[in-house]
Scaffold this motif. Structure first.
Motif, PDB file in Angstrom:
ATOM      1  N   PHE A  70      11.602  -7.428   3.386  1.00 25.87           N
ATOM      2  CA  PHE A  70      12.834  -6.629   3.360  1.00 25.87           C
ATOM      3  C   PHE A  70      12.995  -5.890   2.041  1.00 25.87           C
ATOM      4  O   PHE A  70      13.419  -4.727   2.014  1.00 25.87           O
ATOM      5  N   LEU A  71      12.644  -6.552   0.938  1.00 22.06           N
ATOM      6  CA  LEU A  71      12.726  -5.913  -0.375  1.00 22.06           C
ATOM      7  C   LEU A  71      11.779  -4.717  -0.455  1.00 22.06           C
ATOM      8  O   LEU A  71      12.163  -3.623  -0.886  1.00 22.06           O
ATOM      9  N   LEU A  72      10.533  -4.908  -0.016  1.00 19.22           N
ATOM     10  CA  LEU A  72       9.551  -3.820  -0.041  1.00 19.22           C
ATOM     11  C   LEU A  72       9.936  -2.699   0.927  1.00 19.22           C
ATOM     12  O   LEU A  72       9.750  -1.510   0.611  1.00 19.22           O
ATOM     13  N   LEU A  73      10.496  -3.054   2.065  1.00 21.09           N
ATOM     14  CA  LEU A  73      10.958  -2.052   3.035  1.00 21.09           C
ATOM     15  C   LEU A  73      12.071  -1.207   2.426  1.00 21.09           C
ATOM     16  O   LEU A  73      12.080   0.023   2.551  1.00 21.09           O
ATOM     17  N   PHE A  74      12.997  -1.860   1.739  1.00 21.34           N
ATOM     18  CA  PHE A  74      14.092  -1.144   1.083  1.00 21.34           C
ATOM     19  C   PHE A  74      13.559  -0.179   0.014  1.00 21.34           C
ATOM     20  O   PHE A  74      13.971   0.986  -0.054  1.00 21.34           O
ATOM     21  N   LEU A  75      12.616  -0.669  -0.806  1.00 22.79           N
ATOM     22  CA  LEU A  75      12.035   0.185  -1.854  1.00 22.79           C
ATOM     23  C   LEU A  75      11.309   1.388  -1.244  1.00 22.79           C
ATOM     24  O   LEU A  75      11.431   2.518  -1.739  1.00 22.79           O
ATOM     25  N   ASN A  76      10.559   1.142  -0.174  1.00 21.73           N
ATOM     26  CA  ASN A  76       9.850   2.241   0.490  1.00 21.73           C
ATOM     27  C   ASN A  76      10.812   3.253   1.093  1.00 21.73           C
ATOM     28  O   ASN A  76      10.576   4.471   1.014  1.00 21.73           O
ATOM     29  N   MET A  77      11.899   2.798   1.689  1.00 22.63           N
ATOM     30  CA  MET A  77      12.887   3.701   2.255  1.00 22.63           C
ATOM     31  C   MET A  77      13.547   4.546   1.176  1.00 22.63           C
ATOM     32  O   MET A  77      13.758   5.753   1.349  1.00 22.63           O
ATOM     33  N   VAL A  78      13.895   3.904   0.042  1.00 16.71           N
ATOM     34  CA  VAL A  78      14.511   4.640  -1.073  1.00 16.71           C
ATOM     35  C   VAL A  78      13.573   5.712  -1.590  1.00 16.71           C
ATOM     36  O   VAL A  78      13.975   6.863  -1.817  1.00 16.71           O
ATOM     37  N   LEU A  79      12.291   5.377  -1.746  1.00  9.86           N
ATOM     38  CA  LEU A  79      11.309   6.355  -2.244  1.00  9.86           C
ATOM     39  C   LEU A  79      11.081   7.482  -1.256  1.00  9.86           C
ATOM     40  O   LEU A  79      10.865   8.644  -1.653  1.00  9.86           O
ATOM     41  N   LEU A  80      11.134   7.183   0.025  1.00 14.45           N
ATOM     42  CA  LEU A  80      10.949   8.233   1.048  1.00 14.45           C
ATOM     43  C   LEU A  80      12.149   9.171   1.130  1.00 14.45           C
ATOM     44  O   LEU A  80      11.997  10.378   1.317  1.00 14.45           O
ATOM     45  N   LEU A  81      13.326   8.614   1.002  1.00 17.99           N
ATOM     46  CA  LEU A  81      14.540   9.411   1.165  1.00 17.99           C
ATOM     47  C   LEU A  81      15.020  10.067  -0.125  1.00 17.99           C
ATOM     48  O   LEU A  81      15.932  10.897  -0.090  1.00 17.99           O
ATOM     49  N   ARG A  82      14.397   9.701  -1.247  1.00 16.90           N
ATOM     50  CA  ARG A  82      14.822  10.253  -2.525  1.00 16.90           C
ATOM     51  C   ARG A  82      14.495  11.743  -2.593  1.00 16.90           C
ATOM     52  O   ARG A  82      13.397  12.174  -2.234  1.00 16.90           O
ATOM     53  N   LYS A  83      15.459  12.519  -3.030  1.00 22.42           N
ATOM     54  CA  LYS A  83      15.268  13.968  -3.127  1.00 22.42           C
ATOM     55  C   LYS A  83      14.499  14.295  -4.399  1.00 22.42           C
ATOM     56  O   LYS A  83      14.692  13.702  -5.443  1.00 22.42           O
ATOM     57  N   ILE A  88       0.843  -1.205   0.000  1.00 28.98           N
ATOM     58  CA  ILE A  88       0.000   0.000   0.000  1.00 28.98           C
ATOM     59  C   ILE A  88       0.878   1.254   0.000  1.00 28.98           C
ATOM     60  O   ILE A  88       0.587   2.225  -0.702  1.00 28.98           O
ATOM     61  N   SER A  89       1.971   1.216   0.757  1.00 29.96           N
ATOM     62  CA  SER A  89       2.894   2.351   0.801  1.00 29.96           C
ATOM     63  C   SER A  89       3.502   2.631  -0.566  1.00 29.96           C
ATOM     64  O   SER A  89       3.660   3.794  -0.958  1.00 29.96           O
ATOM     65  N   LEU A  90       3.857   1.571  -1.280  1.00 28.93           N
ATOM     66  CA  LEU A  90       4.410   1.755  -2.635  1.00 28.93           C
ATOM     67  C   LEU A  90       3.386   2.392  -3.560  1.00 28.93           C
ATOM     68  O   LEU A  90       3.714   3.263  -4.380  1.00 28.93           O
ATOM     69  N   ILE A  91       2.128   1.961  -3.431  1.00 24.98           N
ATOM     70  CA  ILE A  91       1.061   2.544  -4.263  1.00 24.98           C
ATOM     71  C   ILE A  91       0.848   4.017  -3.899  1.00 24.98           C
ATOM     72  O   ILE A  91       0.705   4.875  -4.776  1.00 24.98           O
ATOM     73  N   THR A 148       4.626   3.065   8.231  1.00 24.11           N
ATOM     74  CA  THR A 148       4.880   1.691   7.785  1.00 24.11           C
ATOM     75  C   THR A 148       6.362   1.344   7.888  1.00 24.11           C
ATOM     76  O   THR A 148       6.727   0.271   8.387  1.00 24.11           O
ATOM     77  N   VAL A 149       7.218   2.256   7.444  1.00 27.94           N
ATOM     78  CA  VAL A 149       8.671   2.011   7.496  1.00 27.94           C
ATOM     79  C   VAL A 149       9.149   1.905   8.940  1.00 27.94           C
ATOM     80  O   VAL A 149       9.900   0.990   9.300  1.00 27.94           O
ATOM     81  N   VAL A 150       8.698   2.823   9.799  1.00 33.51           N
ATOM     82  CA  VAL A 150       9.108   2.813  11.207  1.00 33.51           C
ATOM     83  C   VAL A 150       8.610   1.544  11.902  1.00 33.51           C
ATOM     84  O   VAL A 150       9.366   0.882  12.644  1.00 33.51           O
ATOM     85  N   PHE A 151       7.354   1.175  11.650  1.00 32.86           N
ATOM     86  CA  PHE A 151       6.782  -0.038  12.246  1.00 32.86           C
ATOM     87  C   PHE A 151       7.554  -1.274  11.787  1.00 32.86           C
ATOM     88  O   PHE A 151       7.896  -2.140  12.601  1.00 32.86           O
ATOM     89  N   SER A 152       7.853  -1.354  10.498  1.00 40.71           N
ATOM     90  CA  SER A 152       8.560  -2.517   9.943  1.00 40.71           C
ATOM     91  C   SER A 152       9.957  -2.641  10.550  1.00 40.71           C
ATOM     92  O   SER A 152      10.364  -3.735  10.966  1.00 40.71           O
ATOM     93  N   ILE A 153      10.685  -1.529  10.596  1.00 44.20           N
ATOM     94  CA  ILE A 153      12.037  -1.549  11.162  1.00 44.20           C
ATOM     95  C   ILE A 153      11.985  -1.949  12.636  1.00 44.20           C
ATOM     96  O   ILE A 153      12.813  -2.738  13.112  1.00 44.20           O
TER      97      ILE A 153
END
Length: 197
Positions: free
Chosen positions: A182-195, A14-17, A37-42
């Motif tokens: 872990f793969l989805l968490l990584f993708l979500n983190m990259v999208l959140l941190l991307r400038k 859902i976060s990716l969407i 979602t990212v904080v909860f997952s970590i």
């Protein structure tokens, strides 16, 4: 834990969407949901990792020491026979691979059990050791020295083999779900941190 892993998987999808929502009223809520979602997952994976890494001492448990006196490394499992009066609920646990002249200690919860089985494998599927042990006194820790390739009961060892296979199958399934998370968490983190460009 399996349910929480699946919830993390759904929330990550859902976060990716929601990462596609850039403008409008929903953008702020989408970002809050994604961060949560990212904080909860970590948090969950950190807790799980620490729990699995900590020494497995269980309160009011029986310490079982398995010593391998055989010339080959064997992969050992312990099967706890809970509720023997009610057809027995078998719980398998991986002790680990034990080299010759080495040992491993496992802590067993024996509240509803007076018996456990030790199963040893040479390789992945070659069962070469099976022994059945009763626990007359739960206050005395157990020491088992594996000195021979024996199978004390063909019937019980077949039941144990099926239990170990089911245990390993569940662990493989859980491993696949954790890898996807872990793969989805990584993708979500990259999208959140991307400038933004």
């Amino acid at each position: 834990m399996g349910l929480i892993i699946f919830v993390i998987f759904l929330a990550s999808i859902i976060s990716l969407i929601l990462s596609k929502i850039k403008k409008g009223k929903g953008a702020q809520w989408a970002k809050i949901f994604r961060i949560a979602t990212v904080v909860f997952s970590i948090s969950i994976f950190t807790y799980w990792f620490v729990k699995k890494s900590a020494v497995g001492i269980v309160k009011d448990s029986l310490a079982l020491q398995v010593i391998n006196k055989l010339p080959q490394t064997l992969d050992f499992y312990v099967i706890n026979n809970n509720d023997p009066d009610k057809d027995g609920i078998l719980e398998a646990k991986h002790i680990g691979k034990i080299r010759p002249e080495y040992y491993r200690i496992e802590h067993l919860k024996m509240d509803k059990s007076n018996e456990y089985w030790i199963v040893g494998y040479l390789g992945k599927k070659n069962l070469v050791y099976f022994s059945q042990h009763s626990v007359p006194n739960k206050n005395i820790d157990q020491i088992i020295e594996v000195q021979n390739y024996i199978n004390q009961s063909v019937k019980l060892s077949e039941i144990a083999k099926k239990q170990v296979e089911a245990y390993n199958h569940e662990n493989i399934k859980l491993g696949i779900w954790v890898s996807l998370d872990f793969l989805l968490l990584f993708l979500n983190m990259v999208l959140l941190l991307r400038k933004k460009k």
